[in-house]
Every structure is written in structure tokens, then in C-alpha cells.
Enzyme design. Structure first.
Site, mmCIF file in Angstrom:
data_model
loop_
_atom_site.group_PDB
_atom_site.id
_atom_site.type_symbol
_atom_site.label_atom_id
_atom_site.label_comp_id
_atom_site.label_asym_id
_atom_site.label_seq_id
_atom_site.Cartn_x
_atom_site.Cartn_y
_atom_site.Cartn_z
ATOM 1 N N MET A 1 -32.485 33.121 26.280
ATOM 2 C CA MET A 1 -31.149 33.619 26.506
ATOM 3 C C MET A 1 -30.227 32.430 26.799
ATOM 4 O O MET A 1 -30.320 31.825 27.855
ATOM 5 C CB MET A 1 -31.157 34.601 27.676
ATOM 6 C CG MET A 1 -29.776 34.892 28.201
ATOM 7 S SD MET A 1 -29.640 36.064 29.559
ATOM 8 C CE MET A 1 -30.872 35.590 30.704
ATOM 9 N N PRO A 2 -29.359 32.064 25.873
ATOM 10 C CA PRO A 2 -28.408 30.988 26.136
ATOM 11 C C PRO A 2 -27.403 31.385 27.218
ATOM 12 O O PRO A 2 -26.909 32.504 27.233
ATOM 13 C CB PRO A 2 -27.704 30.796 24.796
ATOM 14 C CG PRO A 2 -28.613 31.388 23.778
ATOM 15 C CD PRO A 2 -29.303 32.515 24.484
ATOM 16 N N LEU A 3 -27.144 30.452 28.110
ATOM 17 C CA LEU A 3 -26.139 30.632 29.157
ATOM 18 C C LEU A 3 -25.152 29.477 29.060
ATOM 19 O O LEU A 3 -25.535 28.319 29.198
ATOM 20 C CB LEU A 3 -26.787 30.649 30.539
ATOM 21 C CG LEU A 3 -25.844 30.647 31.732
ATOM 22 C CD1 LEU A 3 -25.017 31.930 31.756
ATOM 23 C CD2 LEU A 3 -26.627 30.499 33.018
ATOM 24 N N ARG A 40 -24.894 34.645 27.129
ATOM 25 C CA ARG A 40 -24.071 34.830 28.316
ATOM 26 C C ARG A 40 -23.049 33.704 28.389
ATOM 27 O O ARG A 40 -23.395 32.535 28.228
ATOM 28 C CB ARG A 40 -24.915 34.811 29.594
ATOM 29 C CG ARG A 40 -26.100 35.776 29.604
ATOM 30 C CD ARG A 40 -25.631 37.225 29.584
ATOM 31 N NE ARG A 40 -26.719 38.152 29.793
ATOM 32 C CZ ARG A 40 -27.328 38.826 28.830
ATOM 33 N NH1 ARG A 40 -26.975 38.662 27.570
ATOM 34 N NH2 ARG A 40 -28.286 39.690 29.112
#
Length: 64
Positions: A1-3, A40
């Protein structure tokens, strides 16, 4: 999940913040192939009194 975390000086219109979130999400999706639902983006707006350039708060710099 990239943040992705973005810090900006406070004062931009809400529609511009939304546009940044959308554009960054699309770019990460296209570049990494990550599903948009997993990306995100956090935008933090910093008051001009709390952002310094050259030893001075931005609030004290003319035309900033």
C-alpha cells in the site's frame, strides 16, 4: 500500500488540494501499477508562522 505524504504551506483552495490528491494517486497508480484503492495520500497544511525559509517564518517574508 503506497503512502504519500505532502506538506504544503496553508492557504490553497480546497479544490486544488483535491486535485493534487487525485493527480498523485493517478501517477502512483500508473507508475507502480498499484490499485487506486490501496493508495493513500496525506496532505498536511502548515501555517506560514510554522514554515521557515532562510531563518525566517514565511509569514514575515514579503510576497509569500
Amino acid at each position: 500500500m503506497p503512502l504519500i505524504q505532502i506538506q504544503l504551506i496553508q492557504g490553497r483552495p480546497e479544490d486544488k488540494i483535491k486535485e493534487v490528491i487525485e493527480n498523485v494517486t493517478n501517477t502512483v497508480h500508473e507508475t507502480l501499477g498499484a490499485p487506486k484503492e490501496s493508495i493513500r495520500v496525506i496532505v498536511t497544511e502548515i501555517p506560514k508562522t510554522h514554515w521557515g525559509i532562510g531563518g525566517m517564518p514565511v509569514s514575515n517574508i514579503p510576497n509569500r
